[in-house]
Design an enzyme around this catalytic site. Structure first.
Site, PDB file in Angstrom:
ATOM      1  CG  ASP A 267     -10.048  -7.987   2.008  1.00 42.62           C
ATOM      2  OD1 ASP A 267      -9.142  -7.163   1.795  1.00 42.62           O
ATOM      3  OD2 ASP A 267      -9.870  -9.001   2.705  1.00 42.62           O
ATOM      4  CD1 TRP A 268      -6.401  -6.635  -3.793  1.00 46.61           C
ATOM      5  CD2 TRP A 268      -5.190  -5.347  -2.440  1.00 46.61           C
ATOM      6  NE1 TRP A 268      -5.335  -6.184  -4.506  1.00 46.61           N
ATOM      7  CE2 TRP A 268      -4.564  -5.393  -3.710  1.00 46.61           C
ATOM      8  CE3 TRP A 268      -4.590  -4.587  -1.422  1.00 46.61           C
ATOM      9  CZ2 TRP A 268      -3.374  -4.721  -3.985  1.00 46.61           C
ATOM     10  CZ3 TRP A 268      -3.410  -3.923  -1.705  1.00 46.61           C
ATOM     11  CH2 TRP A 268      -2.812  -3.979  -2.978  1.00 46.61           C
TER      12      TRP A 268
END
Ligand code: BGC
Length: 721
Positions: A267-268
């Site tokens: 994820d980011w």
């Protein structure tokens, strides 16, 4: 391009070029991009230079055929081996035609329309140049404080799994290689992101492996069984180890046990977050842990770019580990046909025709109507167009009804509640005054609203949460409507007219002050581009409400988590011999939620009768047939969701009081009766035992059928050896 070409490409790549494939950058970093495109998160201090941009493997958050083609052309001209970029974006509940938020779609219990919505989202995104969507999000959630419940499909592993499958079918179609109008899907957030302590985003998740396997993992697995191409890690720790550096979770379970050989993306910024989590001293250790755990692409931080080479040189990781990851990414590029056709479905002319076309809008309208849940109706709805209507409340004419994750959805394309009502009510019968904003109001505005409503026959109140009050990092500890709106309800109620509340929000709310005050309550969620039309269709009876809650509405936040598939305890409050005090209960509120899982009203009534089992015993080799008659006893045609639950009365491990195992959404004309048949097989009776074996126990089971998880009729059968 055949597999041996991919292998020979890999051989020609320098280590830097390989590492570049493992990096994902947001659009503004890429040459050929006009500015904009980034959606969330910190974008500083990435340690990315011009050279590494040329080697980058994928892009986050780009949209628009021309822009994407431009970036791809510029990239191909500069990339030594001509390896095309993969364009990935969050196409969560629509591209520009925005459908209701996923929690609402969960409430439709309509797998065909859920699939259709994903197909339309894919079509619009694909002609606009996108290759991969970061969807479906299938994180089971039991805590409405968590802002991202609106992105989930609720509290049930079976319903979540069915919708996960429908989404994957819709996004990818039957053959994502050939069908240029589809996208590769990426299931997220692996794993158990939906169970943060206290309902606070990114927070700790700690649970038994049995609970994980039983409740949280099935929907991810279902998406993968349906052929989902990619997986995204979650931000949270899982039993002490952040998912993004969690080898047992990613290598042992996802890859080895489940056989997933697609691309795993962080994820980011989640690779670098291994540092604040406290499992990596620095970026180098974070890179080592993530790649060792099997994370192929690092999204938006530079740990891989800055440190993989050093780690290989030191022998801390093998170059084969990097090769493996690169190979998976190249294979996905190949599967999507990018080596032969780097622009894939991108087509500016088609984009003009397809995006937001009438057909897509009409599907969005249909699904928005089917996703809304009628929570209360004291004979007020449906409305008659001849009534004088006063439209009050902050959502009377507000277009903030697309919900989070609708970054390409435009408010100017959105049908507001006012627009929708105008399709049914003559202007001379409609007065409008918001009365307050979502979070505050003045006495003057309140008075204006009361005044506007004085002549009305019925008052429609558009209430809810601003979209920033849910979604990522949109957690709330108090899940009531803001005070200003609760006051507004009281004030208009004092006029003594019929009051219909329409709710636009992203989570199950504590509805004190709404359910008790309004004569009718329609939960419209964030209904999307066609929201106002869909709500009006329901309010005026052009469509009969058929949505059913995919997540319980708590009585108050103090009950959270409250969910239907809980355990019984040794002192259940509802036991026939229960004591008055020493039972599992609250002294001040009921145990039951305000509104249970599966609940929803309609403009007609249904009667269930004649629940019959084909036998009172079954073995693992045969099946049991269950049938029930459902009659439409009212005057309107309607759709009913017939729900089947099972309880294992005595297992080796304690079993939930009920588990949804099947359902059917049926249409019934007034007076019509249908016999609805289900088949129970032994695999539906299995669960994870003490040693985590997935088997069933001989013994007594209850099977229950009804219109929701509380209102059920039960029969018993025995599973024999
Ligand atoms: C979210 C993901 C999303 C990603 C890329 C993150 O902040 O948690 O769900 O896919 O950003 O936009």
């Amino acid at each position: 391009m055949a597999d041996n070409h991919i292998a020979s490409l890999l051989e020609q790549m320098t280590l830097n070029e390989k590492i570049g494939q493992l990096v994902q950058l947001a659009t503004p970093f890429l040459k050929g991009a006009s500015d904009g495109g980034q959606i969330t998160g910190p974008m500083k201090n990435m340690g990315i230079d011009e050279e590494s941009i040329k080697d980058t493997g994928s892009v986050l958050g780009a949209s628009g055929a021309e822009e994407i083609m431009n970036i791809q052309n510029t990239h191909l001209a500069e990339n030594r081996l001509g390896i095309p970029l993969l364009f990935m974006s969050d196409i969560i509940h629509g591209y520009k035609t925005i459908f209701p938020v996923p929690l609402a779609i969960g409430c439709s219990w309509d797998m065909e329309l859920a699939e259709k919505s994903a197909e339309i989202a894919a079509n619009e995104a694909a002609v606009s140049g996108v290759h991969v969507t970061f969807s479906p999000m299938v994180d089971l959630s039991r805590d409405p404080r968590w802002g991202r419940v609106m992105e989930s499909t609720g509290e049930d592993p079976y319903l979540n799994s069915e919708i996960a499958r429908a989404y994957v079918r819709g996004f990818q179609g039957e053959d994502v290689t050939r069908d240029l109008g589809r996208l590769a899907a990426c299931v997220k957030h692996f794993a158990a992101y939906g169970a943060p302590e206290g309902g606070r985003d990114y927070n700790t998740v700690d649970m038994s492996e049995r609970q994980l396997r039983e409740m949280y993992l099935p929907a991810y697995k279902a998406a993968l069984d349906e052929g989902c191409e990619m997986v995204m890690t979650s931000f949270n720790i899982l039993n002490g180890v952040p998912a993004t550096g969690n080898k047992p979770l990613m290598r042992d379970l996802l890859r080895d046990e489940w056989g997933f050989d697609g691309v795993l993306i962080s994820d980011w910024g989640a690779v670098k977050e291994l540092i604040p989590h406290g499992v990596a001293e620095d970026e180098k250790e974070a890179a080592q842990k993530a790649i060792t755990a099997g994370v192929d692409i690092e999204m938006m931080t530079g740990c891989y770019t800055s440190h993989l080479q050093g780690l290989i040189e030191e022998g801390a990781i093998d170059e084969e580990t990097v090769d493996e990851a690169v190979l998976r990414i190249l294979q996905l590029k190949q599967k999507l046909g990018l080596f032969d056709n780097p622009h894939r479905g991108a087509d500016p002319a088609l984009e003009e025709q397809v995006v937001l076309c009438a057909e897509h809008r009409s599907a969005a309208r249909e699904l928005a109507a089917k996703s809304s849940v009628l929570l209360k109706n004291d004979r007020v709805l449906p409305l008659n167009p001849n009534q004088k209507v006063s439209l009050i409340g902050p959502f009377a004419r507000d277009a903030d009804i697309l919900g989070p994750w609708s970054w390409l959805g435009a408010e100017e394309d959105t049908v507001t509640l006012e627009d929708g009502l105008r399709q049914y009510v003559n202007p001379d019968r409609l007065t409008i005054a918001p009365g307050c904003s979502v979070e505050s109001g003045t006495e003057e505005d309140m008075q204006a609203a009361v005044h506007a409503a004085e002549e009305a026959d019925v008052i429609i109140l558009g209430l809810g949460e601003r979209s920033y009050m849910s979604g990522e990092a949109g957690c709330r500890a108090d899940i009531r409507l803001p005070d200003a709106q609760l006051k507004l309800i009281e004030r208009v109620k004092s006029l003594g007219k019929s009051v219909v509340a329409v709710l636009f929000n992203g989570r199950p709310l504590d509805l004190h002050g709404v359910l008790d005050e309004a004569d009718a309550v329609l939960e419209a969620w964030y209904p999307g581009t066609e929201g106002g039309s869909a709500v009006a269709d329901l309010l005026f009876g052009a469509v009969n409400p058929s949505g059913r809650l995919a997540m319980s509405f708590p009585y108050t936040v103090g009950q959270v988590p409250v969910y239907y598939n809980h355990f019984n305890t040794g002192r259940p409050k509802d036991a026939p011999d229960a004591q008055e005090r020493f039972v599992s209960q609250y002294l001040d509120i009921p145990n039951e939620p305000m509104l249970p899982f599966g609940f929803g009203l309609s403009y007609t009534t249904y009667e269930y009768s004649n629940l019959t089992l084909s036998s009172d015993t079954m073995t693992a080799w045969d099946s049991l047939h269950v049938s029930v008659n459902v009659t439409n006893t009212g005057e309107a045609a309607g759709e009913e969701v017939v729900q089947l639950y099972i309880r294992d009365v005595a297992g080796e491990i304690v079993r939930p009081v009920n588990e949804l195992k099947d359902f059917q959404k049926i249409v019934l004309e007034p007076g019509e009766t249908k016999t609805i048949a289900f088949t129970i097989t032994e695999d539906q009776l299995r669960y994870h035992h003490a040693n985590l074996d997935y088997t069933s126990d001989p013994g007594r089971f209850q099977v229950s059928i009804g219109p929701n998880s509380q209102n059920i009729t039960t029969r018993t059968f025995t599973l024999t050896d």
